[in-house]
Design a protein around this motif. Structure first.
Motif, PDB file in Angstrom:
ATOM      1  N   CYS A  99       0.829  -1.212   0.000  1.00 31.76           N
ATOM      2  CA  CYS A  99       0.000   0.000   0.000  1.00 31.76           C
ATOM      3  C   CYS A  99       0.860   1.257   0.000  1.00 31.76           C
ATOM      4  O   CYS A  99       0.534   2.239  -0.671  1.00 31.76           O
ATOM      5  N   ALA A 100       1.962   1.236   0.735  1.00 29.31           N
ATOM      6  CA  ALA A 100       2.864   2.395   0.755  1.00 29.31           C
ATOM      7  C   ALA A 100       3.438   2.657  -0.633  1.00 29.31           C
ATOM      8  O   ALA A 100       3.546   3.807  -1.072  1.00 29.31           O
ATOM      9  N   ILE A 101       3.776   1.591  -1.340  1.00 30.89           N
ATOM     10  CA  ILE A 101       4.315   1.739  -2.698  1.00 30.89           C
ATOM     11  C   ILE A 101       3.231   2.243  -3.649  1.00 30.89           C
ATOM     12  O   ILE A 101       3.459   3.171  -4.432  1.00 30.89           O
ATOM     13  N   LEU A 102       2.042   1.653  -3.582  1.00 30.87           N
ATOM     14  CA  LEU A 102       0.954   2.119  -4.453  1.00 30.87           C
ATOM     15  C   LEU A 102       0.629   3.586  -4.202  1.00 30.87           C
ATOM     16  O   LEU A 102       0.306   4.331  -5.129  1.00 30.87           O
ATOM     17  N   ALA A 103       0.727   4.025  -2.955  1.00 29.04           N
ATOM     18  CA  ALA A 103       0.425   5.418  -2.610  1.00 29.04           C
ATOM     19  C   ALA A 103       1.423   6.399  -3.219  1.00 29.04           C
ATOM     20  O   ALA A 103       1.168   7.606  -3.262  1.00 29.04           O
ATOM     21  N   MET A 104       2.540   5.895  -3.723  1.00 29.18           N
ATOM     22  CA  MET A 104       3.533   6.763  -4.361  1.00 29.18           C
ATOM     23  C   MET A 104       3.165   7.076  -5.810  1.00 29.18           C
ATOM     24  O   MET A 104       3.771   7.949  -6.421  1.00 29.18           O
ATOM     25  N   LEU A 105       2.185   6.367  -6.336  1.00 33.27           N
ATOM     26  CA  LEU A 105       1.745   6.626  -7.712  1.00 33.27           C
ATOM     27  C   LEU A 105       0.904   7.900  -7.745  1.00 33.27           C
ATOM     28  O   LEU A 105       0.161   8.174  -6.802  1.00 33.27           O
ATOM     29  N   PRO A 106       0.993   8.670  -8.823  1.00 27.89           N
ATOM     30  CA  PRO A 106       0.268   9.948  -8.878  1.00 27.89           C
ATOM     31  C   PRO A 106      -1.254   9.809  -8.915  1.00 27.89           C
ATOM     32  O   PRO A 106      -1.964  10.768  -8.674  1.00 27.89           O
ATOM     33  N   TYR A 107      -1.750   8.627  -9.171  1.00 28.84           N
ATOM     34  CA  TYR A 107      -3.194   8.411  -9.258  1.00 28.84           C
ATOM     35  C   TYR A 107      -3.748   7.609  -8.082  1.00 28.84           C
ATOM     36  O   TYR A 107      -4.865   7.111  -8.127  1.00 28.84           O
ATOM     37  N   VAL A 108      -2.936   7.495  -7.019  1.00 24.94           N
ATOM     38  CA  VAL A 108      -3.383   6.808  -5.802  1.00 24.94           C
ATOM     39  C   VAL A 108      -3.061   7.697  -4.607  1.00 24.94           C
ATOM     40  O   VAL A 108      -1.967   8.241  -4.506  1.00 24.94           O
ATOM     41  N   ASN A 109      -4.019   7.832  -3.722  1.00 26.66           N
ATOM     42  CA  ASN A 109      -3.806   8.575  -2.481  1.00 26.66           C
ATOM     43  C   ASN A 109      -3.784   7.575  -1.332  1.00 26.66           C
ATOM     44  O   ASN A 109      -4.665   6.726  -1.224  1.00 26.66           O
ATOM     45  N   GLY A 110      -2.765   7.681  -0.510  1.00 27.65           N
ATOM     46  CA  GLY A 110      -2.666   6.812   0.658  1.00 27.65           C
ATOM     47  C   GLY A 110      -2.432   7.641   1.889  1.00 27.65           C
ATOM     48  O   GLY A 110      -1.677   8.609   1.870  1.00 27.65           O
ATOM     49  N   GLN A 111      -3.118   7.264   2.965  1.00 31.12           N
ATOM     50  CA  GLN A 111      -2.952   7.978   4.223  1.00 31.12           C
ATOM     51  C   GLN A 111      -3.346   7.080   5.377  1.00 31.12           C
ATOM     52  O   GLN A 111      -3.883   6.005   5.190  1.00 31.12           O
ATOM     53  N   CYS A 112      -3.071   7.569   6.569  1.00 34.03           N
ATOM     54  CA  CYS A 112      -3.434   6.858   7.774  1.00 34.03           C
ATOM     55  C   CYS A 112      -4.417   7.736   8.535  1.00 34.03           C
ATOM     56  O   CYS A 112      -4.098   8.878   8.869  1.00 34.03           O
ATOM     57  N   GLU A 113      -5.618   7.222   8.753  1.00 36.41           N
ATOM     58  CA  GLU A 113      -6.635   7.966   9.502  1.00 36.41           C
ATOM     59  C   GLU A 113      -6.948   7.209  10.788  1.00 36.41           C
ATOM     60  O   GLU A 113      -7.484   6.097  10.742  1.00 36.41           O
ATOM     61  N   LYS A 114      -6.575   7.789  11.903  1.00 35.86           N
ATOM     62  CA  LYS A 114      -6.833   7.179  13.216  1.00 35.86           C
ATOM     63  C   LYS A 114      -6.287   5.751  13.284  1.00 35.86           C
ATOM     64  O   LYS A 114      -6.957   4.835  13.759  1.00 35.86           O
TER      65      LYS A 114
END
Length: 124
Positions: A99-114
């Motif tokens: 997921c961390a790697i996919l979140a590096m793509l310009p068309y994927v947003n990754g974050q941690c919420e709570k």
């Protein structure tokens, strides 16, 4: 919604990870911030070494295959959003770094919420 073909997504993943490997930087997981060093990028897999051992003092490289990434990507396309690692059970032990790697793509947003990982597609 993003509708990239899988071969293009895999090419983008390998490109992003290769740049990180060549720069000597690390990839941090989204919620725990655990650093991972990229050891190898091949046509069919990516090998990382987590700085958080599986067992005390036991560091082990993890090979993440194209199929692992494709599984998470297909789940993301299917749902438009992944909420928590339980949404992707087939890649247990590799979920956070995928997921961390996919979140590096310009068309994927990754974050941690709570303390919960959120991964979602974004329109460019």
């Amino acid at each position: 919604m993003v509708r990239k073909e899988w071969p293009d997504v895999w090419k983008d993943i390998r490109s992003v990870v290769s740049k990180i490997k060549n720069s000597g930087e690390e990839i941090r997981t989204l919620c725990r911030g655990c650093p991972n060093t990229v050891l190898e990028v091949t046509p069919s897999s990516i090998v990382v070494m987590s700085h958080r051992p599986l067992k005390k003092g036991e560091y082990k490289p993890r090979r993440i295959t194209e199929e692992d990434f494709q599984y998470v990507w297909s789940r993301l396309l299917e749902k438009g959003r992944i909420e928590g690692l339980d949404d992707i059970p087939k890649v247990r032990g590799r979920r956070a770094i995928i997921c961390a790697i996919l979140a590096m793509l310009p068309y994927v947003n990754g974050q941690c919420e709570k303390g919960r990982l959120i991964l979602e597609l974004i329109d460019p």
